[in-house]
Design a protein around this motif. Structure first.
Motif, mmCIF file in Angstrom:
data_model
loop_
_atom_site.group_PDB
_atom_site.id
_atom_site.type_symbol
_atom_site.label_atom_id
_atom_site.label_comp_id
_atom_site.label_asym_id
_atom_site.label_seq_id
_atom_site.Cartn_x
_atom_site.Cartn_y
_atom_site.Cartn_z
ATOM 1 N N LYS A 104 56.725 -0.662 5.723
ATOM 2 C CA LYS A 104 56.673 -2.000 5.123
ATOM 3 C C LYS A 104 56.412 -1.908 3.621
ATOM 4 C CE LYS A 104 55.098 -4.566 9.210
ATOM 5 N NZ LYS A 104 53.985 -5.337 9.796
ATOM 6 N N MET A 105 55.530 -0.981 3.220
ATOM 7 C CA MET A 105 55.253 -0.812 1.801
ATOM 8 C C MET A 105 56.508 -0.392 1.052
ATOM 9 S SD MET A 105 51.564 1.175 1.840
ATOM 10 C CE MET A 105 50.032 0.341 2.272
ATOM 11 N N LYS A 106 57.222 0.563 1.594
ATOM 12 C CA LYS A 106 58.438 1.059 0.942
ATOM 13 C C LYS A 106 59.545 -0.001 0.902
ATOM 14 C CE LYS A 106 57.730 5.995 1.842
ATOM 15 N NZ LYS A 106 58.248 7.211 2.522
ATOM 16 N N ALA A 107 59.512 -0.925 1.891
ATOM 17 C CA ALA A 107 60.524 -1.995 1.945
ATOM 18 C C ALA A 107 60.090 -3.244 1.191
ATOM 19 C CB ALA A 107 60.804 -2.349 3.405
ATOM 20 N N GLY A 108 58.884 -3.217 0.629
ATOM 21 C CA GLY A 108 58.398 -4.380 -0.119
ATOM 22 C C GLY A 108 57.981 -5.537 0.755
ATOM 23 N N LYS A 109 57.647 -5.279 2.030
ATOM 24 C CA LYS A 109 57.244 -6.343 2.943
ATOM 25 C C LYS A 109 55.723 -6.424 3.026
ATOM 26 C CE LYS A 109 61.327 -5.775 5.912
ATOM 27 N NZ LYS A 109 61.784 -5.440 7.296
ATOM 28 N N TYR A 167 48.164 -1.880 -2.257
ATOM 29 C CA TYR A 167 49.465 -2.521 -2.091
ATOM 30 C C TYR A 167 49.383 -4.030 -2.337
ATOM 31 C CZ TYR A 167 53.924 -3.809 0.056
ATOM 32 O OH TYR A 167 55.181 -4.319 0.284
ATOM 33 N N LYS A 168 48.385 -4.662 -1.763
ATOM 34 C CA LYS A 168 48.246 -6.109 -1.929
ATOM 35 C C LYS A 168 47.892 -6.481 -3.366
ATOM 36 C CE LYS A 168 46.556 -10.086 0.680
ATOM 37 N NZ LYS A 168 45.689 -10.555 1.803
ATOM 38 N N TYR A 217 42.196 1.346 2.104
ATOM 39 C CA TYR A 217 42.316 1.509 0.653
ATOM 40 C C TYR A 217 43.778 1.379 0.219
ATOM 41 C CZ TYR A 217 41.516 3.530 -3.991
ATOM 42 O OH TYR A 217 41.442 3.738 -5.356
ATOM 43 N N ALA A 218 44.679 1.996 0.963
ATOM 44 C CA ALA A 218 46.106 1.913 0.632
ATOM 45 C C ALA A 218 46.605 0.475 0.722
ATOM 46 C CB ALA A 218 46.907 2.815 1.572
ATOM 47 N N ASN A 219 46.193 -0.242 1.746
ATOM 48 C CA ASN A 219 46.614 -1.625 1.919
ATOM 49 C C ASN A 219 46.102 -2.518 0.789
ATOM 50 O OD1 ASN A 219 48.187 -2.404 4.433
ATOM 51 N ND2 ASN A 219 46.687 -1.004 5.320
ATOM 52 N N ASP A 244 49.776 -2.414 -6.717
ATOM 53 C CA ASP A 244 49.955 -1.006 -7.081
ATOM 54 C C ASP A 244 50.689 -0.285 -5.945
ATOM 55 O OD1 ASP A 244 49.815 1.592 -7.954
ATOM 56 O OD2 ASP A 244 47.666 1.572 -8.367
ATOM 57 N N VAL A 245 52.005 -0.498 -5.882
ATOM 58 C CA VAL A 245 52.798 0.014 -4.764
ATOM 59 C C VAL A 245 52.863 1.542 -4.777
ATOM 60 C CG1 VAL A 245 55.059 -0.013 -3.655
ATOM 61 C CG2 VAL A 245 54.175 -2.087 -4.748
ATOM 62 N N LYS A 246 53.012 2.117 -5.925
ATOM 63 C CA LYS A 246 53.166 3.568 -6.026
ATOM 64 C C LYS A 246 51.964 4.300 -5.437
ATOM 65 C CE LYS A 246 53.843 7.324 -9.365
ATOM 66 N NZ LYS A 246 54.014 7.668 -10.810
ATOM 67 N N ASN A 247 50.779 3.919 -5.889
ATOM 68 C CA ASN A 247 49.576 4.586 -5.379
ATOM 69 C C ASN A 247 49.285 4.198 -3.926
ATOM 70 O OD1 ASN A 247 48.541 6.288 -7.503
ATOM 71 N ND2 ASN A 247 48.173 4.422 -8.668
ATOM 72 N N ALA A 248 49.658 2.989 -3.541
ATOM 73 C CA ALA A 248 49.472 2.560 -2.161
ATOM 74 C C ALA A 248 50.239 3.486 -1.220
ATOM 75 C CB ALA A 248 49.937 1.123 -1.980
ATOM 76 N N VAL A 249 51.481 3.805 -1.580
ATOM 77 C CA VAL A 249 52.307 4.693 -0.758
ATOM 78 C C VAL A 249 51.673 6.083 -0.668
ATOM 79 C CG1 VAL A 249 54.519 5.908 -0.677
ATOM 80 C CG2 VAL A 249 54.452 3.444 -1.138
ATOM 81 N N LEU A 250 51.176 6.591 -1.787
ATOM 82 C CA LEU A 250 50.559 7.919 -1.798
ATOM 83 C C LEU A 250 49.336 7.977 -0.880
ATOM 84 C CD1 LEU A 250 50.763 8.782 -5.620
ATOM 85 C CD2 LEU A 250 52.133 9.765 -3.758
ATOM 86 N N TRP A 251 48.506 6.947 -0.948
ATOM 87 C CA TRP A 251 47.289 6.924 -0.139
ATOM 88 C C TRP A 251 47.610 6.685 1.347
ATOM 89 C CZ3 TRP A 251 42.432 8.387 -1.221
ATOM 90 C CH2 TRP A 251 42.103 8.613 -2.567
#
Length: 325
Positions: free
Chosen positions: A316-321, A283-284, A278-280, A287-294
């Motif tokens: 990777k999410m926090k680095a934008g990769k 992110y894709k 779900y987080a991935n 929705d980076v903010k919620n992706a990091v939380l999940w």
């Protein structure tokens, strides 16, 4: 080199004793005569039970074949031969012996509570005697499965065989890029009028679109499966559907559908792997903010073996990769 020195001998064994699959265990008597074969692996208890059959002249396949050929009118020997042949995956002998048993004892004798569990594995081809037997006696066979509290139906068994024999070869044919599933369904209905394959064909259609990387088509099929088969769809299936889209597709409509499947997989238990999916997908989808939380939530409930990979994904999410290949 020592192992290689046995190659020629192993080929001789394969030819002389008609080894068709691996592993195959051959059991010989003290005189060096083959008396039984066990095909396939399994757990220790299963192998021990099959080995005991191989040590007992009443259940030894080769010994029974000799008795069967000498006494083709003895229904008991014929049935024991069929059961031993089923265990050895000898389809030709299985069909021959079962057909002979029906001639001698009748359909009702074969379709009994005592026999049905032995013959179920032989329903493995549309050309098998057991497929015809079950097709022509669906109500009786269904009553026996119900009495045995089995979780599948006769239609499940027969439809699965039809799919395996007739549909899947077409699905996996790379040259077949425009398979007409409606036409195929009509053909199956015409050829097997008593067997309903529609529910199973939906899953096959999804597999076909996956193979040919038709992700909008895959998305539509999964949505149809979920809407029509909700009672049999598991969280694991939903997660697999969703992760397939995540790994392979950038289309926003597909990602949004996959997010809904993934969200549904989290009810009633938030499995760490499903949280990661779900987080991935979040992110894709951007929705980076919620992706990091999940993803942080997934890490908190992850096992030791999962945590390192989940933490790498979070980095990777926090680095934008990209978190996908």
């Amino acid at each position: 080199d020592d192992v290689k020195s046995w190659y020629d001998e192993s080929k001789r064994f394969e030819k002389d004793y008609e080894v068709r699959a691996y592993p195959t265990f051959l059991i010989f008597n003290p005189e060096g005569e083959l008396v039984h074969r066990i095909v396939g692996g399994g757990d220790a208890d299963d192998l021990i039970a099959k080995s005991r059959m191989g040590m007992n002249p009443e259940t030894q396949l080769v010994t029974l074949i000799k008795k069967y050929k000498a006494n083709p009118n003895d229904a008991d020997i014929v049935l024991k031969t069929a059961i031993a042949a089923i265990s050895a995956y000898d389809n030709d002998l299985t069909n021959e012996a079962l057909a002979r048993y029906i001639q001698l004892a009748g359909t009702d004798a074969l379709l009994s509570k005592e026999n049905i569990q032995f013959i179920l594995p032989a329903v493995n081809s549309t050309n098998s005697a057991t497929f015809e037997l079950f097709t022509n006696n669906m109500d009786k066979a269904e009553a026996l499965l119900t009495e045995l509290n089995l979780s599948f139906t006769v239609n499940d068994i027969l439809a699965g065989v039809i799919i395996k024999d007739i549909v899947m070869p077409q699905v996996y044919d790379e040259a077949n890029v425009s398979l007409d599933f409606e036409a195929l369904l009509k053909q199956l209905k015409n050829d097997f009028p008593s067997i309903d394959t529609r529910r199973y064909m939906l899953h096959v259609k999804g597999e076909y679109f996956r193979i040919h990387k038709n992700w909008p088509g895959f998305k539509d099929v999964v949505n149809e499966i979920i809407s029509t088969q909700d009672t049999i769809i598991t969280s694991e299936m939903l997660n697999q559907f969703a992760y397939t889209i995540f790994e392979n597709c950038d289309d926003l409509a597909c990602l949004q559908s996959a997010l809904l499947w993934s969200e549904k997989s989290l009810n009633p238990i938030e499995n760490p792997r499903y949280l990661d999916t779900y987080a991935n997908l979040l992110y894709k989808s951007g929705d980076v903010k919620n992706a990091v939380l999940w993803q942080e939530k997934a890490i908190k409930s992850a096992s030791e073996s999962e945590r390192e990979q989940f933490e790498e994904t979070l980095s990777k999410m926090k680095a934008g990769k990209p978190t996908w290949n």
